[in-house]
Design a protein around this motif. Structure first.
Motif, mmCIF file in Angstrom:
data_model
loop_
_atom_site.group_PDB
_atom_site.id
_atom_site.type_symbol
_atom_site.label_atom_id
_atom_site.label_comp_id
_atom_site.label_asym_id
_atom_site.label_seq_id
_atom_site.Cartn_x
_atom_site.Cartn_y
_atom_site.Cartn_z
ATOM 1 N N HIS A 155 -59.208 13.704 32.827
ATOM 2 C CA HIS A 155 -58.165 13.661 31.903
ATOM 3 C C HIS A 155 -58.959 13.830 30.470
ATOM 4 C CE1 HIS A 155 -55.241 12.648 34.806
ATOM 5 N NE2 HIS A 155 -55.948 11.672 35.299
ATOM 6 N N LYS A 156 -58.242 13.774 29.424
ATOM 7 C CA LYS A 156 -58.581 13.998 27.942
ATOM 8 C C LYS A 156 -59.445 12.797 27.776
ATOM 9 C CE LYS A 156 -56.768 13.528 23.320
ATOM 10 N NZ LYS A 156 -55.805 13.207 22.720
ATOM 11 N N ILE A 157 -60.632 13.082 27.025
ATOM 12 C CA ILE A 157 -61.279 11.951 26.669
ATOM 13 C C ILE A 157 -60.622 11.216 25.449
ATOM 14 C CG2 ILE A 157 -63.616 11.505 25.464
ATOM 15 C CD1 ILE A 157 -64.536 14.007 26.789
ATOM 16 N N GLN A 158 -60.523 10.072 25.616
ATOM 17 C CA GLN A 158 -59.804 9.015 24.587
ATOM 18 C C GLN A 158 -60.707 8.709 23.268
ATOM 19 O OE1 GLN A 158 -56.376 8.495 24.652
ATOM 20 N NE2 GLN A 158 -56.540 9.820 26.670
ATOM 21 N N SER A 159 -60.103 9.086 22.434
ATOM 22 C CA SER A 159 -60.743 8.452 20.923
ATOM 23 C C SER A 159 -60.481 7.016 20.686
ATOM 24 C CB SER A 159 -60.384 9.172 19.651
ATOM 25 O OG SER A 159 -59.060 9.190 19.860
ATOM 26 N N ALA A 160 -59.428 6.120 20.963
ATOM 27 C CA ALA A 160 -59.374 4.954 20.800
ATOM 28 C C ALA A 160 -60.203 4.046 21.901
ATOM 29 C CB ALA A 160 -57.841 4.664 20.766
ATOM 30 N N GLU A 161 -60.990 3.050 21.204
ATOM 31 C CA GLU A 161 -62.043 2.580 21.822
ATOM 32 C C GLU A 161 -61.384 1.610 23.112
ATOM 33 O OE1 GLU A 161 -65.796 -0.620 20.806
ATOM 34 O OE2 GLU A 161 -64.256 0.138 19.422
ATOM 35 N N GLU A 196 -61.575 18.413 32.924
ATOM 36 C CA GLU A 196 -60.954 19.125 34.180
ATOM 37 C C GLU A 196 -59.558 19.782 33.306
ATOM 38 O OE1 GLU A 196 -60.519 18.133 38.086
ATOM 39 O OE2 GLU A 196 -62.668 16.900 37.947
ATOM 40 N N GLN A 197 -58.843 19.030 33.010
ATOM 41 C CA GLN A 197 -57.353 19.363 32.307
ATOM 42 C C GLN A 197 -57.887 19.515 30.717
ATOM 43 O OE1 GLN A 197 -53.974 17.462 33.251
ATOM 44 N NE2 GLN A 197 -55.084 15.923 34.939
#
Length: 384
Positions: A203-209, A62-63
């Protein structure tokens, strides 16, 4: 045995999509401009073409930070818009934000910096166009100035697939009173798949597990029992994206939004063996007046016209008049033709040596304008 769920009707699919995916924030302003533009040129009896151009993004959040895109820079649409204007049309240019624009495309889609076209006049300390580029820039400037003076070009923009569909539907409805004088030239590279609003993470999809796991937990808890799982999520170190097909609204353009207008759509393929067959399929499925088929590797040099009223027709730029293309494969020109005669395939060798290159849109648009004229004549005859 459980019966399969029936597919929704086109009207129901349209209602569901537009009620679930909100309009772009600037839609109201765009429609105010478009309404005034259409009314003015309708009063003057001028044909109006809606030219769509550039690619559509598919936001994953969304953002939005991440999104899916395609390669389209809007070359076909921007170039065609100029030729429609030269044919006497008023043009609504609905384009991907920051993609190519009519007239400025001659300088904004160049490997050189725009500043390379300029020089300083040492006598006056002013900026001037370099002498080498004077003639062409003056010609383009005069064309652009005339279009501005006549107010025959309206530029509107979109970013996402949902923006595009909202703009197309609402502007088409405004053009409906034009009847047969309206033309839709759908050159935009429209996404086939998207993420529905109710399946988009905020929110932004996080790359850190460790952060992605906590995000997934938060998303799950906030979804509630009735909300579907997010379409983009991490699984271990992988990003899993589950896209849904974009509803096919091209038939709605014919049936409901602007039923009397001429509709021209494009079919881009990479496999020569499939091109004509897919163009014919699109023509039968959507009932457009013309489907223009083109191969990715030869699109700057040849296209095929597929329509219900005329025989399959190939349009080719003669070999000596073709502009260079970094992505083009000249040896594939003619390979997609099912029924082209040998003489037609050899026609690409015509043309004078050393003549200026020809943009294929300069051949496409006059053909379409001629077809449109015949459509208008038939509409007038029916109304007489």
């Amino acid at each position: 045995m459980e019966q399969p769920t029936p597919s929704p009707t086109p009207a129901a699919a349209e209602s569901q999509y537009f009620s679930s995916n909100p309009p772009p924030a600037n839609l109201s302003n765009h429609l105010t401009l478009a309404r005034a533009f259409v009314e003015r040129h309708a009063a003057e009896g001028r044909r109006v073409a809606l030219v769509t151009s550039g690619g559509t993004t598919v936001p994953l959040e969304e953002q939005t930070v991440r999104f899916i895109d395609n390669f389209s820079a809007g070359t076909r649409g921007a170039t065609s818009a100029e030729y429609f204007l030269s044919q006497g049309y008023a043009v609504i240019y609905l384009h991907r934000q920051f993609s190519l624009l009519p007239y400025s495309r001659h300088y904004s889609h160049d490997k050189r910096s725009f500043l390379d076209f300029m020089a300083e006049d040492p006598a006056t300390g002013t900026v001037v166009v370099d002498a080498v580029h004077q003639a062409k820039m003056l010609r383009v400037l005069r064309q652009y100035s005339e279009v501005k003076r006549a107010n025959t070009l309206l530029i509107l923009s979109f970013v996402s697939i949902t923006d595009y569909l909202w703009e197309l539907r609402e502007v088409a409805k405004l053009m409906r009173p034009l009847g047969a004088n309206a033309l839709f030239y759908l050159a935009a590279a429209v996404s086939d798949f998207f993420v529905p609003k109710d399946r988009m993470v905020e929110h932004k999809i996080q790359s850190a597990e460790e952060f992605s796991q906590s995000q997934s937990t938060a998303s799950s808890s906030s979804n509630g029992p009735s909300k579907p799982p997010p379409a983009a999520r991490t699984q271990g170190k992988s990003l899993i994206i589950d896209l849904e097909p974009v509803p096919k609204f091209l038939k709605q353009l014919v049936d409901g939004w602007a039923p009397d207008a001429m509709i021209v759509s494009f079919k881009l393929e990479t496999d020569p063996a499939m091109l004509v067959r897919k163009a014919v399929y699109a023509l039968r499925r959507y009932h457009h007046h013309l489907v223009i088929g083109n191969l990715l590797s030869t699109r700057k040099w040849e296209v095929v016209f597929v329509s219900a009223e005329e025989e399959e027709k190939w349009i080719r730029v003669p070999r000596s008049r073709r502009a260079r293309s970094a992505s083009g494969i000249e040896s594939l020109v003619g390979k997609a033709a099912w029924r082209a005669s040998e003489s037609e395939r050899q026609s690409s060798a015509d043309g004078g040596v050393g003549e200026p290159s020809v943009e294929i849109e300069s051949l496409i648009v006059p053909e379409i304008a001629s077809m449109h004229g015949r459509l208008i004549e038939r509409a007038l005859a029916r109304g007489a």
